[in-house]
Design a protein around this motif. Structure first.
Motif, PDB file in Angstrom:
ATOM      1  N   UNK A  33      -8.228  -5.794  -3.406  1.00  0.00           N
ATOM      2  CA  UNK A  33      -7.233  -5.472  -4.426  1.00  0.00           C
ATOM      3  C   UNK A  33      -7.106  -3.957  -4.616  1.00  0.00           C
ATOM      4  N   UNK A  34      -8.238  -3.259  -4.617  1.00  0.00           N
ATOM      5  CA  UNK A  34      -8.202  -1.800  -4.759  1.00  0.00           C
ATOM      6  C   UNK A  34      -7.491  -1.172  -3.564  1.00  0.00           C
ATOM      7  N   UNK A  35      -7.811  -1.645  -2.361  1.00  0.00           N
ATOM      8  CA  UNK A  35      -7.189  -1.119  -1.148  1.00  0.00           C
ATOM      9  C   UNK A  35      -5.678  -1.406  -1.170  1.00  0.00           C
TER      10      UNK A  35
ATOM     11  N   UNK B 119       1.996   4.462  -1.031  1.00  0.00           N
ATOM     12  CA  UNK B 119       2.600   5.003   0.193  1.00  0.00           C
ATOM     13  C   UNK B 119       4.011   5.517  -0.074  1.00  0.00           C
ATOM     14  N   UNK B 120       4.267   6.756   0.341  1.00  0.00           N
ATOM     15  CA  UNK B 120       5.582   7.370   0.221  1.00  0.00           C
ATOM     16  C   UNK B 120       5.986   7.862   1.613  1.00  0.00           C
ATOM     17  N   UNK B 121       6.818   7.096   2.315  1.00  0.00           N
ATOM     18  CA  UNK B 121       7.117   7.394   3.722  1.00  0.00           C
ATOM     19  C   UNK B 121       7.745   8.753   3.977  1.00  0.00           C
ATOM     20  N   UNK B 122       8.473   9.297   3.021  1.00  0.00           N
ATOM     21  CA  UNK B 122       9.120  10.592   3.224  1.00  0.00           C
ATOM     22  C   UNK B 122       8.184  11.759   2.940  1.00  0.00           C
TER      23      UNK B 122
ATOM     24  N   UNK C  97      -2.854   0.821   4.349  1.00  0.00           N
ATOM     25  CA  UNK C  97      -3.792   0.256   3.373  1.00  0.00           C
ATOM     26  C   UNK C  97      -3.529  -1.226   3.098  1.00  0.00           C
ATOM     27  N   UNK C  98      -2.280  -1.640   3.059  1.00  0.00           N
ATOM     28  CA  UNK C  98      -1.990  -3.050   2.798  1.00  0.00           C
ATOM     29  C   UNK C  98      -2.481  -3.930   3.948  1.00  0.00           C
TER      30      UNK C  98
ATOM     31  N   UNK D 226      13.388  -1.850  12.446  1.00  0.00           N
ATOM     32  CA  UNK D 226      12.073  -1.354  12.885  1.00  0.00           C
ATOM     33  C   UNK D 226      10.977  -1.896  11.966  1.00  0.00           C
ATOM     34  N   UNK D 227       9.960  -2.477  12.562  1.00  0.00           N
ATOM     35  CA  UNK D 227       8.846  -3.036  11.774  1.00  0.00           C
ATOM     36  C   UNK D 227       7.567  -2.861  12.567  1.00  0.00           C
ATOM     37  N   UNK D 228       6.727  -1.950  12.121  1.00  0.00           N
ATOM     38  CA  UNK D 228       5.484  -1.689  12.841  1.00  0.00           C
ATOM     39  C   UNK D 228       4.294  -2.463  12.276  1.00  0.00           C
ATOM     40  N   UNK D 229       4.578  -3.420  11.384  1.00  0.00           N
ATOM     41  CA  UNK D 229       3.513  -4.276  10.881  1.00  0.00           C
ATOM     42  C   UNK D 229       2.618  -3.642   9.841  1.00  0.00           C
ATOM     43  N   UNK D 230       3.156  -2.692   9.072  1.00  0.00           N
ATOM     44  CA  UNK D 230       2.339  -2.027   8.052  1.00  0.00           C
ATOM     45  C   UNK D 230       2.428  -2.702   6.686  1.00  0.00           C
ATOM     46  N   UNK D 231       3.290  -3.725   6.558  1.00  0.00           N
ATOM     47  CA  UNK D 231       3.467  -4.475   5.307  1.00  0.00           C
ATOM     48  C   UNK D 231       3.986  -3.611   4.158  1.00  0.00           C
ATOM     49  N   UNK D 232       4.646  -2.503   4.516  1.00  0.00           N
ATOM     50  CA  UNK D 232       5.178  -1.579   3.515  1.00  0.00           C
ATOM     51  C   UNK D 232       6.683  -1.763   3.350  1.00  0.00           C
TER      52      UNK D 232
END
Length: 277
Positions: free
Chosen positions: A122-124, A131-134, A142-143, A246-252
């Motif tokens: 949960x903390x992670x 996360x702020x992609x810009x 982390x997700x 585009x989806x690199x599997x980061x769950x973001x």
């Protein structure tokens, strides 16, 4: 039993308790130190709310003596959670994670360890929401890390309460999200753009239905949002297309502009979905 009832009371009643003029605050890292050291910590307070920390300390001392490791892990998890919520230290996230990881290793043989694993995940996960992609790639993965950590809690004790918590967190992380924004007015006979915000999706399916302002206003008055979708989906679309995202599997969460096909002059309803049907 009464001590645990008191802990539950303080945890559920914190917002409604009237605070005294003197307020005890958790401003020392010692509250997240090893259980043996915490048991020896001198705590002096006149604050009714933070009387809970002394109850937790008494329970820990009791279970250190009776050698009930499972019960000790349970109350220590409550102690760490409480201290983390109220600690004012700037580095409390790392202190909490370090303490949880030590507790997890000590309790691996007991089902309560899966609850500890959930707390770590949960903390992670919460870090991942920063996360702020810009700005930078910090917290980007982390997700995904939280997802893997939660799986270890499930694998260790599949039927435990902690496994249920871990499974629910995984569902949250894997949850799909799609939001589309299109300008109300676009040039006829020219391709136009849509802003697509999404999570855990690699394709968007588009359908365009020709309508009129009269029909659209009437349908909006008559139907709810979900019913409105059903109303138009029963009609034949004038065109369909699909966009690969585009989806690199980061769950973001991500956003991208998509080019959509040109349409003849008229009024249209666009329906986007990550499902082809």
């Amino acid at each position: 039993f009464l001590a645990h009832r008191a802990i539950d009371f303080f945890q559920s009643s914190e917002p409604s308790i009237t605070r005294p003029a003197y307020q005890f605050t958790l401003n020392k890292n010692d509250y997240l130190q090893d259980v043996e050291k915490f048991a020896k910590l001198k705590i002096t307070t006149k604050d009714t709310l933070f009387y809970m920390i002394t109850i937790l300390q008494d329970l820990i001392k009791f279970h250190l003596k009776d050698n009930n490791l499972a019960a000790l892990a349970d109350v220590d998890l409550k102690r760490l959670s409480f201290a983390y919520r109220h600690l004012t230290a700037n580095n409390k996230d790392q202190l909490y994670l370090d303490a949880l990881r030590k507790l997890e290793q000590k309790s691996l043989q007991f089902p309560v360890s899966s609850r500890v694993t959930y707390a770590i995940a949960q903390v992670i996960y919460n870090q991942g929401k920063k996360y702020r992609p810009l700005q930078s790639d910090r917290y980007k993965w982390k997700k995904k890390e939280a997802l893997k950590i939660a799986q270890t809690g499930i694998d260790r004790f599949p039927n435990s309460d902690g496994a249920i918590q871990c499974s629910n967190l995984q569902k949250t992380i894997r949850n799909k999200y799609l939001q589309v924004t299109i300008e109300e007015t676009n040039l006829s006979g020219e391709p136009f753009r849509a802003l697509v915000k999404y999570r855990n999706i690699n394709k968007v399916h588009w359908r365009f239905f020709k309508t009129s302002m009269k029909e659209l206003k009437k349908a909006r008055r008559k139907y709810s949002t979900s019913e409105l979708l059903g109303y138009f989906l029963k009609k034949k679309s004038v065109t369909t297309t699909a966009s690969t995202l585009p989806d690199d599997g980061d769950f973001q969460n991500h956003s991208v502009e998509e080019k959509l096909p040109k349409l003849e002059y008229g009024v249209y309803v666009a329906i986007a979905s990550y499902r082809e049907d």
